[in-house]
Design an enzyme around this catalytic site. Structure first.
Site, PDB file in Angstrom:
ATOM      1  N   HIS A 184       0.910  -1.112  -0.281  1.00  0.00           N
ATOM      2  CA  HIS A 184       0.308   0.134   0.244  1.00  0.00           C
ATOM      3  C   HIS A 184       0.529   1.436   0.084  1.00  0.00           C
ATOM      4  O   HIS A 184       0.020   2.533  -0.426  1.00  0.00           O
ATOM      5  CB  HIS A 184      -1.293   0.251   1.058  1.00  0.00           C
ATOM      6  N   ASP A 193      -3.495 -10.729  -1.488  1.00  0.00           N
ATOM      7  CA  ASP A 193      -3.257 -10.268  -0.141  1.00  0.00           C
ATOM      8  C   ASP A 193      -5.060 -10.079  -0.365  1.00  0.00           C
ATOM      9  O   ASP A 193      -5.788  -9.737  -1.387  1.00  0.00           O
ATOM     10  CB  ASP A 193      -2.701  -9.055  -0.364  1.00  0.00           C
ATOM     11  N   HIS A 214      -5.930  -7.475   0.487  1.00  0.00           N
ATOM     12  CA  HIS A 214      -6.246  -6.022  -0.138  1.00  0.00           C
ATOM     13  C   HIS A 214      -6.180  -6.310  -1.254  1.00  0.00           C
ATOM     14  O   HIS A 214      -4.948  -6.308  -1.950  1.00  0.00           O
ATOM     15  CB  HIS A 214      -6.108  -4.991   0.737  1.00  0.00           C
ATOM     16  N   ASP A 272      -4.163 -12.569   4.468  1.00  0.00           N
ATOM     17  CA  ASP A 272      -5.548 -12.127   5.328  1.00  0.00           C
ATOM     18  C   ASP A 272      -6.394 -12.548   5.092  1.00  0.00           C
ATOM     19  O   ASP A 272      -7.736 -11.864   5.139  1.00  0.00           O
ATOM     20  CB  ASP A 272      -5.279 -10.154   5.377  1.00  0.00           C
TER      21      ASP A 272
HETATM   22 ZN   LIG Z   1      -4.209  -6.862   3.348  1.00  0.00          ZN
END
Ligand SMILES: [Zn+2]
Length: 388
Positions: free
Chosen positions: A114, A150, A152, A239
């Site tokens: 990120h 991931d 995200h 995650d």
């Molecule tokens: Zn993540």
């Protein structure tokens, strides 16, 4: 982002024998010139300044900014050095592959996907994968594929190379309408010369192993075969697990291992084996991350681990010394499966007699088709043809 999860992973991998006779490389610290490949001078200076000041009693003023001092990106003493070591680890892995010392390399500490050019975001300070990819481009790689599993969206890496046709970023994640950072829509495919080098596969909350893998295989092998990468860089955040406290997908360790092996297979098929894997998110710090990433290390070493393998008692004792009473899994699996039914074209509506399951398949097939229709034509592929 507790570093405990890294220590517990290495301890578990060592206890089960995965790392026997394996050379580990000390990461070193990424030089500022390396960080400057993807980050601005102003941002690096702000991180260094905050890092030296340590945890502030007062919220930082505008001289800090750059996302620092927020709930997600708190300032702490040594944060510049910590971020630089993470980037240094992924750089060491990239160097080992580029120098021909290794075909595959893993940095479970990496995957800070990120982090943006000019600001910290989502627990990520320096974007190690983007730094390494930029360096690999300068080392002569002309086509690099980045695959991000991931939960995200891999927004920072996508942003770093959104105008660069030499890097394809593929991210499969929980749907942006339902999860931060709320980007990674199927329609994001890149622009201009880089059109078709951004691929996003958003999946609804609750997606389980078989349908996650159906979506992965319904898109990723095709776009990679069309792109013809020379190396694959994988962000292996875990995650996506059903126990993860920050997100809502429902994978088991077995499903995650299915993804790791699929990425290894693609590197073998398309890149003469060259595969750089990094970690990422994962907030089941004790029960999930150490098992999943031990499997990742095993996968990279061709020492595939049976999920029924018992968790070593020695490791359980280590955990219980610091976290007494926590209930630990007995094996390296969750009783899940990496089996999936391949995507079988548009309109192949299922009728299994289980309406809930059929609806879930229809939804994931809708997501697969949306991604294919967005990006496949720009890659010369037929979105409706199961052979592509
Ligand atoms: Zn993540």
């Amino acid at each position: 982002m507790s570093p405990t999860r890294l220590a517990l992973t290495m301890a578990l991998a060592e206890n089960v024998g995965i790392l026997d006779d394996v050379e580990t490389i000390a990461p070193g610290i990424a030089a500022e010139t390396e960080l400057l490949r993807v980050h601005t001078r102003g941002y690096i200076d702000a991180v260094a300044k905050a890092s030296a000041a340590g945890e502030p009693a007062i919220l930082p003023g505008p001289e800090f900014d750059h996302g620092l001092g927020s709930d997600d990106n708190p300032i702490f003493a040594g944060m510049h050095e910590a971020g630089s070591v993470i980037a240094g680890g992924t750089m060491a892995a990239a160097r080992a592959i580029a120098d021909g010392v290794a075909t595959r390399a893993v940095n479970i500490g990496g995957g800070m996907h990120h982090a943006m050019s000019d600001y910290a975001s989502g627990f990520c300070v320096y974007n190690d994968a983007a730094v390494a990819i930029s360096w690999l481009l300068d080392r002569g790689y002309e086509r690099i594929a980045y695959i991000d599993v991931d939960v995200h969206h891999g927004d920072g890496v996508q942003a770093a190379f959104q105008d660069d046709p030499r890097v394809m970023t593929v991210s499969i994640h929980q749907h942006p309408a339902t999860l931060w950072p709320n980007t990674g829509w199927a329609a994001e495919i890149g622009k201009g010369a880089a059109e078709g080098t951004i691929v996003n596969i958003p999946l609804l909350p609750g997606t389980e192993d078989a349908l996650w893998l159906r979506a992965f295989h319904g898109v990723v092998p095709s776009v990679l075969r069309a792109f013809k990468p020379q190396i694959i860089v994988s962000q292996c955040g875990v995650d996506t697990h059903k126990e993860d406290p920050l997100a809502d997908l429902s994978l088991t360790v077995e499903g995650q291992v299915g993804a790791f092996r699929a990425m290894r297979d693609l590197a073998d098929e398309l890149c003469e084996g060259r595969w750089l894997a990094v970690g990422g998110g994962g907030y089941g710090v004790i029960r999930v991350v150490p098992r999943s990433w031990t499997h990742l290390l095993a996968t990279a070493l061709d020492r595939d681990l049976d999920p029924t393998t018992p968790i070593p008692e020695k490791w359980k004792q280590t955990v219980h010394e610091s976290v007494p009473g926590i209930e630990l899994p007995d094996t390296f699996g969750d009783g899940g499966s990496a089996y999936y039914a391949p995507w079988d074209g548009p309109g192949g509506a299922p009728d299994t007699g289980d309406p809930r399951h059929d609806r879930a398949v229809e939804r994931v097939d809708g997501a697969i088709l949306a991604v294919r229709r967005s990006v496949f034509p720009t890659l010369g592929l037929d979105p409706d043809d199961v052979r592509d």
